[in-house]
Design an enzyme around this catalytic site. Structure first.
Site: not given
Ligand code: PBG
Length: 315
Positions: A177, A187, A230
Site C-alpha cells: 500500500k 478521505r 494499492k
C-alpha cells in the site's frame, strides 16, 4: 473473443461501500459522483440492486458517529460495521462481505494507529487491530482486510483470530500500500484525513518495487491468504512483479482518486466513460490481478447486462 488474452468479468469485481449512522441516509460523495454514504436501511436497498446485477462481493468501510483517540467504535460489538455485517449476512447470505480493518476512520486525529506525541505507536495499535478484526469476524464477515500498514499486523491478527476460533477466516492483506495522492476522495468520504503529518511513516514510497515485494513476502509469512496492491493504475508494474513472484491470489485496488479522475474526464466529454473504465480494468487484470476492488463495479455490471452493440464491456 476466442483468442483474446485477457477477460474481464463482473465476477472478478469487488464493490466498496461507505456506511454511516442514521436512517434514510443516501448522500452522494461530492468528489466521487455516483458513490454514496449509506445508512444501513438504505444500504440494504442498494444490495438488492447489486444482487440483481449479479455482483457477488463487497468491501465495507464504516463512518462512525463518534471518533476518539482510541478508535473505540472500530471494535465495538455495536459499531457501524459490525451492525451492517450482521444485517447484510441475515438477508444476503450469498454475498461475500469483506471488511476493511483500519482505525483511521475511527480516530479523532485521522491516523491509522494510536498516536503518542506525533508518532504512531505500532504495538499498541496492533492490540486494537486484533480486537477490530475479531469483532468483524464475530459479526459474520467472510474476509477481513487490514489496511493500516502497521508492522506485524497480519501475524498479530492471525494469531488472535486463531485463538478465538476463527482459524478458517481468510485475511486479505493490503500488503503493498503506497502513500498516494489518489486516496484524496476517500478521505473526504470517510472524514479520515490526518489532522497533522501524513501517512508516509507507515505507507510505502511510490518509487519502490522491491520494497513492495518484501512487504508481501512478510505478510505471507505472517499468514495472509490473499494480497493486494494499492493503488492500481500507477502501480501496474508492481502488480505484475507481485504476480510473477507469488502464486497466492493477488488483488488490486482501483482507488477513489482513480475513480474520480475518470468521472471528471468523462463528465467533461473528454472520453467515453464505459470504454475508459473497460480499458483501465482490463489493464489491471492484464497486469496480473485476479480480482479488482473498484467503485466502477456496479456500472460495469450494468453495462455488461446491456445488449451487445450498445455499451457492452465485451465490445
Ligand atoms: C484506510 C484506507 C484508505 C483507503 C482504503 N483503506 C485510506 C488511506 O489510507 O488514507 C483508500 C481507498 C480509496 O482511496 O479508495 N486506511
Amino acid at each position: 473473443m476466442l483468442v483474446r488474452e485477457t477477460h474481464l468479468s463482473t465476477s472478478q469485481l469487488i464493490m466498496p461501500y461507505f456506511i454511516q449512522e442514521g436512517h434514510g441516509v443516501k448522500d452522494e460523495i461530492p468528489s466521487m459522483p455516483g458513490q454514496f454514504r449509506f445508512s444501513i436501511d438504505q444500504f440494504l436497498f442498494e444490495l438488492e440492486e447489486i444482487e440483481e446485477l449479479g455482483l457477488g462481493h463487497i468491501l465495507l468501510f464504516g463512518i462512525p458517529g463518534e471518533k476518539d483517540a482510541q478508535a473505540t467504535q472500530a471494535y465495538h460489538s455495536n459499531g457501524i460495521v459490525q451492525r451492517t455485517v450482521r444485517e447484510v449476512k441475515k438477508r444476503f447470505s450469498k454475498l461475500t462481505v469483506i471488511t476493511d480493518v483500519c482505525l483511521c476512520e475511527y480516530m479523532s486525529h485521522g491516523h491509522c494507529g494510536v498516536v503518542k506525541g506525533e508518532q504512531v505507536a505500532n504495538d499498541e495499535t496492533l492490540a486494537l487491530l486484533q480486537k477490530t478484526a475479531l469483532s468483524h469476524a464475530e459479526s459474520g464477515a467472510d474476509l477481513v482486510a487490514p489496511s493500516d500498514m502497521m508492522d506485524g499486523r497480519i501475524g498479530a491478527i492471525r494469531t488472535y483470530l486463531d485463538q478465538h476460533g476463527y482459524s478458517e477466516l481468510p485475511i486479505l492483506s493490503y500488503a503493498a500500500k503506497y502513500a498516494s495522492s489518489f486516496y484524496g476522495p476517500f478521505r473526504e468520504a470517510a472524514g479520515s484525513a490526518p489532522e497533522f503529518g501524513d501517512r508516509k511513516s507507515y505507507q510505502m514510497d511510490s518509487a519502490n518495487v522491491q520494497e513492495a515485494l518484501r512487504e508481501i513476502e512478510l505478510d505471507l509469512k505472517e499468514g495472509a491468504d490473499l494480497i493486494m496492491v494499492k493503488p492500481a493504475l500507477a502501480y501496474l508494474d508492481v502488480i505484475r512483479a507481485a504476480k510473477d513472484k507469488f502464486s497466492i491470489p493477488l488483488l488490486a485496488y482501483n482507488v477513489s482518486g482513480e475513480y474520480a479522475m475518470v468521472k471528471a474526464g468523462a463528465s467533461l466529454g473528454y472520453f467515453d466513460e464505459c470504454r475508459a473504465v473497460t480499458e483501465i480494468l482490463t489493464s489491471i487484470v492484464r497486469a496480473g490481478a485476479r480480482a479488482v476492488l473498484t467503485y466502477h463495479a456496479k456500472d460495469v455490471a450494468r453495462w455488461a447486462k446491456e445488449p451487445l452493440g450498445s455499451k457492452s464491456i465485451h465490445t
